[in-house]
Design a protein around this motif. Structure first.
Motif, PDB file in Angstrom:
ATOM      1  N   THR A  16      18.628 102.791 -10.298  1.00  0.00           N
ATOM      2  CA  THR A  16      19.493 102.495  -9.160  1.00  0.00           C
ATOM      3  C   THR A  16      18.837 102.932  -7.854  1.00  0.00           C
ATOM      4  N   VAL A  20      17.997 100.390  -4.858  1.00  0.00           N
ATOM      5  CA  VAL A  20      18.602 100.573  -3.540  1.00  0.00           C
ATOM      6  C   VAL A  20      17.525 100.704  -2.458  1.00  0.00           C
ATOM      7  N   MET A  65      21.728  96.130   4.814  1.00  0.00           N
ATOM      8  CA  MET A  65      21.923  96.373   3.387  1.00  0.00           C
ATOM      9  C   MET A  65      22.806  97.583   3.089  1.00  0.00           C
ATOM     10  N   PRO A  67      26.073  98.331   3.344  1.00  0.00           N
ATOM     11  CA  PRO A  67      27.280  98.181   2.511  1.00  0.00           C
ATOM     12  C   PRO A  67      26.956  97.978   1.033  1.00  0.00           C
ATOM     13  N   TRP A  68      25.946  97.173   0.738  1.00  0.00           N
ATOM     14  CA  TRP A  68      25.559  96.949  -0.658  1.00  0.00           C
ATOM     15  C   TRP A  68      25.013  98.230  -1.278  1.00  0.00           C
ATOM     16  N   MET A  69      24.203  98.965  -0.513  1.00  0.00           N
ATOM     17  CA  MET A  69      23.636 100.214  -1.024  1.00  0.00           C
ATOM     18  C   MET A  69      24.734 101.223  -1.365  1.00  0.00           C
ATOM     19  N   GLU A  71      27.899 100.592  -2.011  1.00  0.00           N
ATOM     20  CA  GLU A  71      28.682 100.096  -3.151  1.00  0.00           C
ATOM     21  C   GLU A  71      27.961 100.365  -4.465  1.00  0.00           C
ATOM     22  N   THR A  72      26.656 100.158  -4.481  1.00  0.00           N
ATOM     23  CA  THR A  72      25.870 100.398  -5.694  1.00  0.00           C
ATOM     24  C   THR A  72      25.863 101.873  -6.062  1.00  0.00           C
ATOM     25  N   GLN A  75      29.288 102.927  -7.361  1.00  0.00           N
ATOM     26  CA  GLN A  75      29.475 102.432  -8.726  1.00  0.00           C
ATOM     27  C   GLN A  75      28.726 103.323  -9.727  1.00  0.00           C
TER      28      GLN A  75
END
Length: 84
Positions: A16, A20, A65, A67-69, A71-72, A75
């Motif tokens: 991960t 990221v 990036m 928001p995606w980072m 969220e990942t 999670q």
């Protein structure tokens, strides 16, 4: 927690982290490569000229990036917290 569970969680965390960090690092690599080729072609060897565009590109990609980072990473933490 068994040793295999810990090893699996560490492996997942490392994957991960790489996933990221990859977009920002790849943008820095590509911009640095393009600027290096441009500097070699023109003969301009100014170190500051290569650093500033790379920094701006990497910060821009980080902003895009983020928001995606997040969220990942959230999670990953939720998955680690659920596993007994």
């Amino acid at each position: 927690m068994a040793g295999t569970d810990l090893a699996d969680m560490l492996r997942e965390a490392m994957l991960t982290a790489g996933m990221v960090a990859a977009p920002v690092l790849l943008v820095g690599l590509l911009v640095g490569l393009a600027l290096g080729i441009l500097q070699a072609a023109t003969g301009v060897q100014e170190p500051t000229l290569g650093q500033l565009p790379r920094l701006v590109a990497m910060v821009g990609m980080l902003v895009l990036m983020l928001p995606w980072m997040l969220e990942t990473l959230v999670q990953l933490v939720r998955t680690a917290a659920i596993v007994p």
